[in-house]
Design a protein around this motif. Structure first.
Motif, PDB file in Angstrom:
ATOM      1  N   ALA A  87      82.304 -52.653 -12.157  1.00 50.78           N
ATOM      2  CA  ALA A  87      82.410 -53.852 -12.990  1.00 50.78           C
ATOM      3  C   ALA A  87      83.252 -54.920 -12.302  1.00 50.78           C
ATOM      4  O   ALA A  87      82.933 -56.118 -12.363  1.00 50.78           O
ATOM      5  N   ALA A  88      84.329 -54.494 -11.623  1.00 51.62           N
ATOM      6  CA  ALA A  88      85.173 -55.451 -10.894  1.00 51.62           C
ATOM      7  C   ALA A  88      84.377 -56.114  -9.772  1.00 51.62           C
ATOM      8  O   ALA A  88      84.484 -57.328  -9.537  1.00 51.62           O
ATOM      9  N   GLY A  89      83.572 -55.323  -9.090  1.00 46.46           N
ATOM     10  CA  GLY A  89      82.752 -55.873  -8.012  1.00 46.46           C
ATOM     11  C   GLY A  89      81.711 -56.839  -8.530  1.00 46.46           C
ATOM     12  O   GLY A  89      81.444 -57.887  -7.920  1.00 46.46           O
ATOM     13  N   LEU A  90      81.119 -56.506  -9.665  1.00 49.76           N
ATOM     14  CA  LEU A  90      80.117 -57.391 -10.266  1.00 49.76           C
ATOM     15  C   LEU A  90      80.767 -58.686 -10.746  1.00 49.76           C
ATOM     16  O   LEU A  90      80.167 -59.767 -10.645  1.00 49.76           O
ATOM     17  N   THR A  91      81.991 -58.586 -11.233  1.00 51.02           N
ATOM     18  CA  THR A  91      82.730 -59.791 -11.640  1.00 51.02           C
ATOM     19  C   THR A  91      82.940 -60.725 -10.453  1.00 51.02           C
ATOM     20  O   THR A  91      82.737 -61.946 -10.548  1.00 51.02           O
ATOM     21  N   ARG A  92      83.358 -60.152  -9.321  1.00 48.08           N
ATOM     22  CA  ARG A  92      83.557 -60.969  -8.113  1.00 48.08           C
ATOM     23  C   ARG A  92      82.249 -61.617  -7.675  1.00 48.08           C
ATOM     24  O   ARG A  92      82.221 -62.799  -7.272  1.00 48.08           O
ATOM     25  N   LEU A  93      81.165 -60.862  -7.761  1.00 48.38           N
ATOM     26  CA  LEU A  93      79.864 -61.414  -7.386  1.00 48.38           C
ATOM     27  C   LEU A  93      79.527 -62.638  -8.238  1.00 48.38           C
ATOM     28  O   LEU A  93      79.113 -63.683  -7.716  1.00 48.38           O
ATOM     29  N   ARG A  94      79.722 -62.537  -9.517  1.00 50.84           N
ATOM     30  CA  ARG A  94      79.359 -63.635 -10.417  1.00 50.84           C
ATOM     31  C   ARG A  94      80.294 -64.831 -10.268  1.00 50.84           C
ATOM     32  O   ARG A  94      79.882 -65.977 -10.461  1.00 50.84           O
ATOM     33  N   GLU A  95      81.546 -64.568  -9.902  1.00 55.14           N
ATOM     34  CA  GLU A  95      82.487 -65.672  -9.676  1.00 55.14           C
ATOM     35  C   GLU A  95      82.168 -66.409  -8.381  1.00 55.14           C
ATOM     36  O   GLU A  95      82.221 -67.644  -8.322  1.00 55.14           O
ATOM     37  N   GLN A  96      81.823 -65.649  -7.330  1.00 50.80           N
ATOM     38  CA  GLN A  96      81.573 -66.241  -6.019  1.00 50.80           C
ATOM     39  C   GLN A  96      80.136 -66.739  -5.864  1.00 50.80           C
ATOM     40  O   GLN A  96      79.874 -67.643  -5.065  1.00 50.80           O
ATOM     41  N   HIS A  97      79.221 -66.144  -6.615  1.00 53.90           N
ATOM     42  CA  HIS A  97      77.808 -66.524  -6.494  1.00 53.90           C
ATOM     43  C   HIS A  97      77.188 -66.640  -7.888  1.00 53.90           C
ATOM     44  O   HIS A  97      76.335 -65.834  -8.274  1.00 53.90           O
ATOM     45  N   PRO A  98      77.599 -67.637  -8.637  1.00 49.54           N
ATOM     46  CA  PRO A  98      77.077 -67.786  -9.997  1.00 49.54           C
ATOM     47  C   PRO A  98      75.582 -68.077 -10.038  1.00 49.54           C
ATOM     48  O   PRO A  98      74.954 -67.967 -11.100  1.00 49.54           O
ATOM     49  N   GLU A  99      75.022 -68.451  -8.891  1.00 47.42           N
ATOM     50  CA  GLU A  99      73.595 -68.769  -8.846  1.00 47.42           C
ATOM     51  C   GLU A  99      72.708 -67.522  -8.908  1.00 47.42           C
ATOM     52  O   GLU A  99      71.507 -67.597  -9.192  1.00 47.42           O
ATOM     53  N   VAL A 100      73.271 -66.334  -8.623  1.00 48.10           N
ATOM     54  CA  VAL A 100      72.483 -65.096  -8.607  1.00 48.10           C
ATOM     55  C   VAL A 100      72.040 -64.734 -10.022  1.00 48.10           C
ATOM     56  O   VAL A 100      72.860 -64.643 -10.946  1.00 48.10           O
ATOM     57  N   THR A 101      70.737 -64.529 -10.179  1.00 44.91           N
ATOM     58  CA  THR A 101      70.184 -64.196 -11.504  1.00 44.91           C
ATOM     59  C   THR A 101      69.533 -62.821 -11.558  1.00 44.91           C
ATOM     60  O   THR A 101      69.126 -62.377 -12.634  1.00 44.91           O
ATOM     61  N   ALA A 102      69.419 -62.159 -10.405  1.00 42.01           N
ATOM     62  CA  ALA A 102      68.738 -60.861 -10.401  1.00 42.01           C
ATOM     63  C   ALA A 102      69.304 -59.974  -9.299  1.00 42.01           C
ATOM     64  O   ALA A 102      69.763 -60.460  -8.256  1.00 42.01           O
ATOM     65  N   VAL A 103      69.264 -58.662  -9.541  1.00 48.59           N
ATOM     66  CA  VAL A 103      69.748 -57.673  -8.582  1.00 48.59           C
ATOM     67  C   VAL A 103      68.631 -56.688  -8.260  1.00 48.59           C
ATOM     68  O   VAL A 103      68.028 -56.100  -9.166  1.00 48.59           O
TER      69      VAL A 103
END
Length: 300
Positions: free
Chosen positions: A201-217
């Motif tokens: 969850a911490a890693g996913l939080t960092r992903l969304r903070e640094q790359h808010p444009e990502v919409t799919a995994v």
């Protein structure tokens, strides 16, 4: 097209193993003289030339093939191993499956005909470029990308286990980057996913903070996808509304998660058969197995 041992077996009305016994003059096999004659006649009529597996058998090389599965347990592992085993038996070879890290002392003791190492792609006597089963398997990651792009996603993340997956991951990433580049889309963001859900969850939080444009995994496998979904639940994210997720190599539990995990189904048994033929230095021929397909559920 080169004549194969199966062609001779079909013409003679016997099994490929019987053809191998006859042409290699295996002393431990008792066969009728008429059977031997029929096999030799079929081989001569078809112009069959024994390849290096026949020479190896005459020279007394082990008839064991080792498949080092590493930590590969889920998904279609059983089907892949089944394909390996059944194809090897056709040519009078046996499969040994080893889990865990590579053990050189054990391999030396077994003295196998070939070693198929899933983690490092160490195929004895096999050309892996283009025809390699792992490379072919990795190409199906493109199916994930195509599905997400068709749904309108333009910025993707690629999730993979934090412990790593060897060269197979590198090849998968290469195919995905190539696919996105061909579509005129940006390179994917990489997301290393640990086993612990809180750390995930911490890693996913960092992903969304640094790359808010990502919409799919697009996940390396279903287990990784489930971990991403578990992390999303902790963060209060919804799939696919806030973050679409797709797995790979359909596992039995992919439909048990809520929401149901979209994933990619592959013909693992067919890849196992091809892996066996590559290990024995035999031609694999054209791919005639079912194509991979998206099993769409609620996460995309």
């Amino acid at each position: 097209m080169a004549v194969t041992i199966r062609d001779v077996a079909k013409a003679a009305g016997v099994s490929p193993a019987t053809v191998s016994f006859v042409l290699n003059e295996t002393p431990t096999q008792s066969l009728r003289p008429e059977t031997r004659e029929r096999v030799r006649a079929a081989a001569a009529a078809l112009g069959y030339t024994p390849h290096r597996i026949a020479r190896a058998l005459r020279e007394g090389v082990s008839r064991l093939v080792v498949f080092i599965a590493g930590d590969l347990h889920g998904g279609s592992t059983a089907s892949m191993i089944s394909g390996l085993e059944s194809e090897l038996r056709e040519f009078d070879h046996r499969l040994v499956v080893l889990h865990g890290p590579r053990d050189e002392d054990l391999l030396t003791a077994l003295a196998p005909r070939a070693v198929l190492d899933y983690a490092v792609m160490d195929f004895a006597d096999a050309d892996l470029e283009g025809e390699g089963w792992v490379d072919g398997l990795a190409r199906h990651a493109s199916v994930q990308v195509d599905h997400l792009v068709d749904l309108g996603h333009r910025h993707l993340a690629i999730a993979y286990p934090a412990h790593g997956t060897g060269r197979l991951l590198e090849i998968r990433l290469h195919h995905i980057r190539t696919r996105l580049q061909a579509a005129g889309l940006p390179a994917p963001v990489e997301l290393s996913v640990p086993d612990d859900r809180q750390e995930a969850a911490a890693g996913l939080t960092r992903l969304r903070e640094q790359h808010p444009e990502v919409t799919a995994v697009a996940a390396y496998d279903d287990m990784t996808a489930i971990r991403v979904l578990a992390a999303s639940t902790i963060l209060g994210l919804r799939s696919p509304q806030d973050l679409a997720v797709i797995g790979f190599d359909e596992s039995p539990f992919s439909s048990l998660w809520t929401p149901g995990l979209t994933t990619v189904r592959i013909d693992a048994e067919g890849y196992g058969r091809r892996a066996a033929r590559l290990a024995l230095g035999m031609p694999v021929g054209a791919w005639t197995h079912p194509p991979s397909q998206v099993v769409r559920r609620e996460t995309t």
